[in-house]
Design a protein around this motif. Sequence first.
Motif, PDB file in Angstrom:
ATOM      1  N   LYS A 167       5.457 -16.549 -20.645  1.00 45.43           N
ATOM      2  CA  LYS A 167       6.664 -16.642 -21.157  1.00 45.43           C
ATOM      3  C   LYS A 167       7.151 -15.821 -22.361  1.00 45.43           C
ATOM      4  O   LYS A 167       7.777 -15.215 -22.597  1.00 45.43           O
ATOM      5  CB  LYS A 167       7.221 -18.242 -21.078  1.00 45.43           C
ATOM      6  N   ASN A 168       5.942 -16.209 -23.332  1.00 46.13           N
ATOM      7  CA  ASN A 168       6.309 -15.750 -24.790  1.00 46.13           C
ATOM      8  C   ASN A 168       6.060 -14.060 -24.547  1.00 46.13           C
ATOM      9  O   ASN A 168       6.944 -13.297 -25.196  1.00 46.13           O
ATOM     10  CB  ASN A 168       5.226 -16.228 -25.536  1.00 46.13           C
ATOM     11  N   GLU A 169       5.177 -13.720 -23.696  1.00 40.54           N
ATOM     12  CA  GLU A 169       5.028 -12.096 -23.503  1.00 40.54           C
ATOM     13  C   GLU A 169       6.204 -11.510 -22.847  1.00 40.54           C
ATOM     14  O   GLU A 169       6.513 -10.570 -23.481  1.00 40.54           O
ATOM     15  CB  GLU A 169       3.742 -12.028 -22.618  1.00 40.54           C
ATOM     16  N   LYS A 192       8.798 -11.377 -25.528  1.00 41.49           N
ATOM     17  CA  LYS A 192       8.315 -10.163 -26.623  1.00 41.49           C
ATOM     18  C   LYS A 192       8.809  -8.852 -25.939  1.00 41.49           C
ATOM     19  O   LYS A 192       9.274  -8.005 -26.839  1.00 41.49           O
ATOM     20  CB  LYS A 192       6.774 -10.337 -26.863  1.00 41.49           C
ATOM     21  N   ALA A 193       8.413  -8.472 -24.723  1.00 45.07           N
ATOM     22  CA  ALA A 193       8.814  -7.259 -24.074  1.00 45.07           C
ATOM     23  C   ALA A 193      10.212  -7.214 -24.065  1.00 45.07           C
ATOM     24  O   ALA A 193      10.985  -5.859 -24.443  1.00 45.07           O
ATOM     25  CB  ALA A 193       8.238  -7.392 -22.837  1.00 45.07           C
ATOM     26  N   VAL A 194      11.114  -7.977 -23.862  1.00 48.01           N
ATOM     27  CA  VAL A 194      12.408  -7.923 -23.592  1.00 48.01           C
ATOM     28  C   VAL A 194      12.950  -7.542 -24.944  1.00 48.01           C
ATOM     29  O   VAL A 194      13.899  -6.724 -25.244  1.00 48.01           O
ATOM     30  CB  VAL A 194      13.244  -9.182 -23.146  1.00 48.01           C
ATOM     31  N   LYS A 195      12.326  -8.343 -25.990  1.00 44.95           N
ATOM     32  CA  LYS A 195      12.759  -8.193 -27.385  1.00 44.95           C
ATOM     33  C   LYS A 195      12.585  -6.735 -27.991  1.00 44.95           C
ATOM     34  O   LYS A 195      13.496  -6.113 -28.582  1.00 44.95           O
ATOM     35  CB  LYS A 195      12.398  -9.050 -28.507  1.00 44.95           C
ATOM     36  N   ALA A 196      11.469  -6.255 -27.601  1.00 44.87           N
ATOM     37  CA  ALA A 196      11.029  -4.851 -27.820  1.00 44.87           C
ATOM     38  C   ALA A 196      11.874  -3.893 -27.422  1.00 44.87           C
ATOM     39  O   ALA A 196      12.445  -2.736 -28.032  1.00 44.87           O
ATOM     40  CB  ALA A 196       9.639  -4.724 -27.782  1.00 44.87           C
ATOM     41  N   LYS A 233      14.997  -4.133 -26.300  1.00 42.51           N
ATOM     42  CA  LYS A 233      16.338  -4.372 -27.137  1.00 42.51           C
ATOM     43  C   LYS A 233      16.254  -3.604 -28.281  1.00 42.51           C
ATOM     44  O   LYS A 233      17.226  -2.905 -28.646  1.00 42.51           O
ATOM     45  CB  LYS A 233      16.765  -5.733 -27.370  1.00 42.51           C
ATOM     46  N   GLN A 234      15.261  -3.789 -29.088  1.00 47.42           N
ATOM     47  CA  GLN A 234      15.221  -3.172 -30.581  1.00 47.42           C
ATOM     48  C   GLN A 234      14.897  -1.742 -30.308  1.00 47.42           C
ATOM     49  O   GLN A 234      15.637  -0.894 -31.172  1.00 47.42           O
ATOM     50  CB  GLN A 234      14.133  -3.772 -31.176  1.00 47.42           C
ATOM     51  N   GLU A 235      14.448  -1.025 -29.300  1.00 47.82           N
ATOM     52  CA  GLU A 235      14.316   0.147 -29.261  1.00 47.82           C
ATOM     53  C   GLU A 235      15.439   1.003 -28.730  1.00 47.82           C
ATOM     54  O   GLU A 235      15.882   1.928 -29.319  1.00 47.82           O
ATOM     55  CB  GLU A 235      13.193   0.489 -27.977  1.00 47.82           C
ATOM     56  N   LYS A 236      16.553   0.304 -27.765  1.00 51.71           N
ATOM     57  CA  LYS A 236      17.726   0.698 -27.422  1.00 51.71           C
ATOM     58  C   LYS A 236      18.560   0.467 -28.789  1.00 51.71           C
ATOM     59  O   LYS A 236      19.304   1.779 -28.990  1.00 51.71           O
ATOM     60  CB  LYS A 236      18.233  -0.115 -26.404  1.00 51.71           C
ATOM     61  N   ALA A 237      18.607  -0.173 -29.414  1.00 52.12           N
ATOM     62  CA  ALA A 237      19.621  -0.331 -30.684  1.00 52.12           C
ATOM     63  C   ALA A 237      19.236   0.847 -31.601  1.00 52.12           C
ATOM     64  O   ALA A 237      19.958   1.319 -32.006  1.00 52.12           O
ATOM     65  CB  ALA A 237      19.282  -1.735 -31.397  1.00 52.12           C
ATOM     66  N   ALA A 238      17.836   1.003 -31.657  1.00 52.57           N
ATOM     67  CA  ALA A 238      17.558   2.240 -32.668  1.00 52.57           C
ATOM     68  C   ALA A 238      17.848   3.529 -32.054  1.00 52.57           C
ATOM     69  O   ALA A 238      18.430   4.247 -33.030  1.00 52.57           O
ATOM     70  CB  ALA A 238      15.750   2.016 -32.867  1.00 52.57           C
ATOM     71  N   LYS A 239      17.722   3.787 -30.912  1.00 46.64           N
ATOM     72  CA  LYS A 239      18.140   5.083 -30.238  1.00 46.64           C
ATOM     73  C   LYS A 239      19.580   5.227 -30.601  1.00 46.64           C
ATOM     74  O   LYS A 239      20.334   6.248 -30.629  1.00 46.64           O
ATOM     75  CB  LYS A 239      17.706   5.063 -28.765  1.00 46.64           C
TER      76      LYS A 239
END
Length: 333
Positions: free
Chosen positions: A196-198, A201-205, A207-213
């Motif tokens: 579940k933690n993994e 983490k993948a979903v969070k990463a 989201k962060q990538e989309k926000a950066a783009k």
Amino acid sequence: MTLESSNTTVGILYDIENAPFEMLNYTLGKARRFQPCRTIVISDWEERPEQKRWEKLLRRPGFTFRQISRTFLGKNSLDSALYDSAKLLYEEGVRRYFIITTDSDFVRIAQMLNSKEKSYIIGVGTKQASETLRNAYDEFIVYPAEEKETVRKKHARKGAEAGEKAEVALEQTETKKTEPKKDSKSKKAKANKAEKNEKEKAVKAEKQEKAAKAAKAAKETKNAKEVKEAKEAKPAKQVKAAKAAKNAKPGKAVKAESAEKAEQANHQEAATAPVPSPAVQHEHKSKAAALPEGTFAVRLPKTLRKQLEARMQEEEVTMDELITYLLMRGLSR
């Protein structure tokens, strides 16, 4: 004071100042082992008149309670009075005694009771009693009494301990049986939690990538817009500056020309101005002499003064500053 006594009498000497009522009551129970006999309890009962329980105690059957008289007041007065009463009992043949106290001063009473013929003395006191006091008696009873464990209580305690041990052993056995199940459940739960933690983490990463783009694209768009606006604004500024320069040049030339003409007119007016009379000249000299050192006065014609006042307002300066400027300009030519 004469006390009724004989060799079948037990004397109890009670230190009412240092021993509580409960210790006396405890000693009276111990004295029953010498009954049937006469038991005389001696003390200064009037020392504690506020103790109402004495009244009930003094009516106790099988005991005789006697009041002693002190020969003096103050420290050790009770010890001395009990010593005299014990000596009187000893001389009358009493050989069995209880002495209720923890005070080591009562050692001399025990020594007196063994002076000629030995007596059997039982001391009653707390565990704080000194060794000297304990050794002066044939027996010493500690108050409060220490409870002795009976055989029945001992067996009961052992049975309870055995029962506790059996319960502990049973709990340990049950724990060992349930441990494998708990281990497998806990391992599975841990694996599920890690998975579940993994995922989180993948979903969070992502989201962060989309926000950066998105932030990068917005920044690039903003920069392009600013460059375009700057390019468009540059020609407009140049045209505006050119117009302003074109309009400013004639105005300045006209202004300079008018100033020069005014200056020439002033020179001509000053040259053609009438010469003042001697009296007026004398008055001007007197005023000039009254001025502070380093200063000078300039007398202006009315026409010139009006022109200077108009220029002063135009240039937004004081009259002194304007005249100084014109003088310096004339000197520099």
